[in-house]
Enzyme design. Structure first.
Site, PDB file in Angstrom:
ATOM      1  N   SER A 226     -44.849  14.030 -68.119  1.00  0.00           N
ATOM      2  CA  SER A 226     -44.599  12.634 -67.622  1.00  0.00           C
ATOM      3  C   SER A 226     -45.744  12.364 -66.460  1.00  0.00           C
ATOM      4  O   SER A 226     -46.319  13.262 -65.737  1.00  0.00           O
ATOM      5  CB  SER A 226     -43.216  12.546 -66.845  1.00  0.00           C
ATOM      6  N   GLU A 247     -52.494  15.672 -68.923  1.00  0.00           N
ATOM      7  CA  GLU A 247     -52.157  14.761 -70.125  1.00  0.00           C
ATOM      8  C   GLU A 247     -51.040  14.152 -69.834  1.00  0.00           C
ATOM      9  O   GLU A 247     -49.782  15.105 -69.808  1.00  0.00           O
ATOM     10  CB  GLU A 247     -52.317  15.639 -71.382  1.00  0.00           C
ATOM     11  N   CYS A 281     -46.355  11.328 -77.017  1.00  0.00           N
ATOM     12  CA  CYS A 281     -47.116  10.658 -76.086  1.00  0.00           C
ATOM     13  C   CYS A 281     -48.020   9.524 -76.787  1.00  0.00           C
ATOM     14  O   CYS A 281     -48.446   8.536 -76.272  1.00  0.00           O
ATOM     15  CB  CYS A 281     -48.121  11.393 -75.281  1.00  0.00           C
TER      16      CYS A 281
END
Length: 475
Positions: A226, A247, A281
């Site tokens: 996150s 990331e 994501c």
């Protein structure tokens, strides 16, 4: 199979007095009881990686590649078993699970081959008696912190380049999907990788990860998770002088212009929104549709959502399984309730009674592009439609998000496609393909709150896992 830590080439029971459980999100059955690791376990792993660093650094990279090849072969021999357990751990459909394991195998082969590539260059000198050249060297022991949504692919695409470029590794995988990472350790152990080169510590305690990030013996931290946690880890690691690679989240947009192949666009939206229950994501979340075709695309998406096969992720043909954890289920449900209070509900597909953590695939629409809901990362099978009037408005809305990972446009107009490429603030741009499509040989990463530091995967991975040394040699 008992899941234990892998430290200094040995399978060691965690030293904590307690255990944690993993749960099958489809049936809610308990899968594993795993011992809790302690700070001492993490320190032992860090010490092992540090002790092995010098020998691994000076091993020729083609020889390092041999271990990756042998590990890849082991994974290939056990692909069906690993995929089955991956599906049990996080609810990903069996087809996607097999694809993920295969991605890990191919990643190992790819970086094994990178061990044969040049790692420097010769630079012209103004002095005829001086030879200038560069070489790349590993940064040293690195800490890898990985999430549950790609529980073997992400550890592999961090670990493989780290190893081939001469770094030793301490892996802290997600506590929600430990068995997938355990299989990766089994593969490397089978390859007889030297003791201490790869280490893995399982556990739920925050202090374990903090110890990894804080340790002076760890020279770099690569994190996927996150945005909120990533920023904390980034500040913590940078304050210790480490290289940082983050990331994080995404709120990815697909733009559908009036001249697009609408069927192709809808097919991509369905796949990008609902595969892996939206827990990527790169998943499509915001669908920006030109006014002239808005209602047509909305109806097509509604119809396709009604047709989705939902249920047991082990059954062939299932598109949508459960979300991975009870915590994720509760988070998505709460966000959906907030959406219902502020937006128009296009469809919330009725599904047969399921025992597990199943989220109804849902489509909202809104005329308010700055609403809290459309700015949030949902990480579930939920999309929001927004009507746009032209190309300029499409670019504006894509860039409105604080995230900048992936974006896609469907159009047959090459001028519009080029304008989109030039003006959207994202790390990965797709023309007439969906936002989730990536290949391991290409750089992966975003802009803004989606990523920080060098990108992952492909040849660009060398930027994080190595440092450049310049040599001036008199001849």
């Amino acid at each position: 199979m008992q899941i234990t830590n892998y430290i200094n080439g040995q399978w060691l029971d965690p030293s904590g007095m307690e255990c944690f459980q993993t749960i099958n999100p489809h049936s809610k059955a308990i899968l594993e009881q795993i011992g809790e690791s302690t700070i001492d376990d993490m320190k032992a792993a860090i010490d092992a990686a540090n002790a092995a660093s010098e020998g691994w650094k000076h091993m020729p990279s083609p020889k390092r590649g041999h271990y990756l090849i042998e590990a890849a072969k082991w994974l290939a021999d056990h692909l069906e078993e690993i995929a089955y357990d991956l599906t049990r751990e996080i609810g990903k459909t069996i087809g996607e699970a097999k694809g993920e394991v295969n991605r890990s195998i191919q990643t190992l082969y790819y970086y094994a081959a990178e061990g044969l590539q040049p790692i420097g260059e010769v630079i012209p000198s103004s002095n005829e008696n001086i030879l200038i050249y560069t070489k790349r060297e590993p940064i040293g022991p690195v800490g890898l912190i990985t999430p549950w949504n790609f529980p073997i692919a992400i550890p592999t695409w961090k670990l493989a380049p780290a190893l081939i470029y001469g770094n030793t590794v301490v892996l802290k995988p997600s506590e929600y999907a430990p068995k997938s990472a355990y299989y990766l350790m089994k593969a490397l152990d089978h390859a007889r990788i030297p003791a201490g080169v790869v280490n893995c510590v399982f556990g739920t305690q925050v202090d374990i990860g903090k110890t990894l990030v804080d340790s002076e013996k760890i020279k770099g931290i690569s994190f996927t998770g996150s945005t909120e946690v990533g920023k904390i880890i980034g500040v913590q690691a940078a304050s210790k002088g480490k290289k940082v690679q983050l990331e994080m989240g995404g709120k990815n947009a697909i733009v559908v212009l009036k001249d697009a192949n609408l069927q192709k666009a809808v097919d991509s939206i369905i796949t990008d929104a609902y595969s892996a229950a939206g827990q990527k994501c790169t998943a499509a979340s915001r669908i920006l549709i030109e006014a002239e075709v808005y209602n047509q695309v909305k109806n097509m998406l509604k119809e396709r959502t009604e047709e989705i096969a939902i249920g047991d992720p082990h059954k062939e043909g299932t598109l949508l399984g459960p979300v991975a954890t009870e915590k994720q289920y509760d988070l998505v449900q709460q966000k959906m309730e907030n959406g219902k209070a502020t937006m128009n509900l296009v469809i919330e597909k009725n599904i047969e009674m399921q025992e597990g953590y199943y989220i109804k695939p849902t489509i909202f629409e809104t005329k308010d592009p700055v609403s809290e809901f459309i700015d949030q990362e949902i990480f579930g099978p939920v999309i929001t439609l927004l009507e746009i009037n032209n190309m300029n408005e499409a670019i504006k809305e894509v860039n409105r998000s604080k995230y900048g990972l992936s974006a896609s446009i469907f159009t047959t107009n090459l001028e519009n496609a080029q304008r989109f490429i030039q003006h959207v603030d994202v790390g990965m741009v797709h023309i007439n393909t969906g936002t989730v499509f990536t290949e391991l040989q290409a750089p992966f990463g975003g802009m803004k709150d989606s990523s920080y530091g060098p990108k992952e995967q492909g040849k660009e991975a060398i930027e994080f896992y190595t440092m450049s040394k310049t040599i001036y040699q008199s001849i």
